[in-house]
Scaffold this motif. Structure first.
Motif, short mmCIF file in Angstrom:
data_model
loop_
_atom_site.label_atom_id
_atom_site.label_comp_id
_atom_site.label_asym_id
_atom_site.label_seq_id
_atom_site.Cartn_x
_atom_site.Cartn_y
_atom_site.Cartn_z
N ARG A 61 8.75 5.10 -0.94
CA ARG A 61 8.12 4.00 -1.69
C ARG A 61 9.17 2.95 -2.06
NH1 ARG A 61 4.30 7.39 -5.86
NH2 ARG A 61 3.44 5.32 -6.41
N ARG A 74 0.84 -1.22 0.00
CA ARG A 74 0.00 0.00 0.00
C ARG A 74 0.86 1.25 0.00
NH1 ARG A 74 -3.09 -3.40 3.34
NH2 ARG A 74 -2.15 -2.56 5.23
N ARG A 75 1.96 1.22 0.71
CA ARG A 75 2.84 2.40 0.73
C ARG A 75 3.50 2.62 -0.62
NH1 ARG A 75 6.34 3.92 5.88
NH2 ARG A 75 4.19 4.34 6.47
N ARG A 97 2.21 2.07 -3.41
CA ARG A 97 1.18 2.64 -4.30
C ARG A 97 0.68 4.01 -3.85
NH1 ARG A 97 -0.46 -2.95 -5.03
NH2 ARG A 97 -0.14 -3.43 -7.24
N ASP A 98 1.09 4.46 -2.69
CA ASP A 98 0.58 5.73 -2.15
C ASP A 98 1.29 6.90 -2.84
OD1 ASP A 98 -0.31 7.87 -0.65
OD2 ASP A 98 -0.05 6.86 1.28
N GLU A 99 0.57 7.62 -3.66
CA GLU A 99 1.15 8.73 -4.42
C GLU A 99 1.51 9.92 -3.54
OE1 GLU A 99 -1.50 9.71 -7.57
OE2 GLU A 99 -1.21 7.79 -8.63
N ARG A 100 1.05 9.93 -2.31
CA ARG A 100 1.39 11.02 -1.40
C ARG A 100 2.78 10.82 -0.78
NH1 ARG A 100 -3.56 10.16 2.50
NH2 ARG A 100 -2.68 8.06 2.21
N VAL A 101 3.32 9.63 -0.93
CA VAL A 101 4.61 9.27 -0.32
C VAL A 101 5.73 9.53 -1.32
CG1 VAL A 101 5.93 7.35 0.66
CG2 VAL A 101 3.49 7.55 1.14
#
Length: 220
Positions: free
Chosen positions: A20, A8-9, A11-15
């Motif tokens: 990532r 999930r991390r 795929r997290d575009e905020r990270v």
């Protein structure tokens, strides 16, 4: 952090790309069917066309997709294996078949019906060969060390032939005899003489899998 949280991390575009990247490394740490370093090399080679896993978030996502597909195949295999073993045990078969790959889950293998990527396995073998050659060499003047030196040379020759052909081999020239030779020199338990030999064995088993995978037919 488990595999799901790491995925999930990634795929997290905020990270950030760096975080990532670290999450992808954690995911490989949780599930690395070829061993951590070999799996990472496999993913880097197959996350094309831009396999910069440190900075390229698109490449990170491609690598994660490849890893997740393999993991899903492994989970499905385990479920089928468990169901089959329940039936076999009920019939009095207490020990799994020796040729069943899931009976030895620690052996390197890339699950999936389509078969592994040839170039991915070439990258994995090249990565582990570099580590193998970077280790201490046996002293051929000693009898035991001389036998180990012979095994070392034969294993490297097999790896060099596989890499020189870019994995396009017929499966007949695997390191099976070298694997048996290494096992004969292993001492039961966690004995100090095993320390240098266990990485040899893991490398030889990876190479053996890659050579056999090259010759095995796979559905498209």
């Amino acid at each position: 952090m488990g595999f799901g949280a790491s995925a999930r991390r990634v795929r997290d575009e905020r990270v950030t790309a760096a975080r990532r990247y670290r999450a992808l490394r954690c995911a490989v740490g949780e599930y690395g069917p070829l061993g951590f370093h070999a799996t990472w090399a496999y993913l880097a080679a197959t996350a094309v066309p831009s396999p910069d896993l440190r900075r390229d978030t698109a490449a990170q996502l491609r690598a994660l997709d490849i890893l997740e597909a393999s993991r899903a195949a492994r989970i499905e295999e385990i479920a089928v294996f468990a169901a089959r073993r329940r039936v076999e045990k009920a019939a009095g078969v207490r020990v799994p078949r020796s040729d069943d790959p899931l009976a030895r889950p620690w052996r390197p293998r890339w699950p999936g019906g389509a078969g592994p990527s040839r170039l991915g396995l070439v990258a994995a073998v090249a990565n582990r060969r570099a580590a193998f050659l970077g280790g201490p060499l046996p002293d051929p003047s000693d009898d035991l060390q001389g036998r180990l030196a012979d095994l070392h040379g034969r294993l490297d020759a097999c790896a060099a032939a596989y890499l020189g052909a870019l994995g396009q081999v017929d499966g007949r020239d695997g390191p099976g005899d070298v694997i048996e030779g290494i096992r004969r020199h292993l001492t039961p338990g966690f004995a100090p003489p095993n320390v240098p030999l266990l990485p040899w064995l893991r490398f030889a088993e990876l190479l053996d899998y890659a050579v056999k995978a090259a010759a095995a037919p796979h559905p498209r």
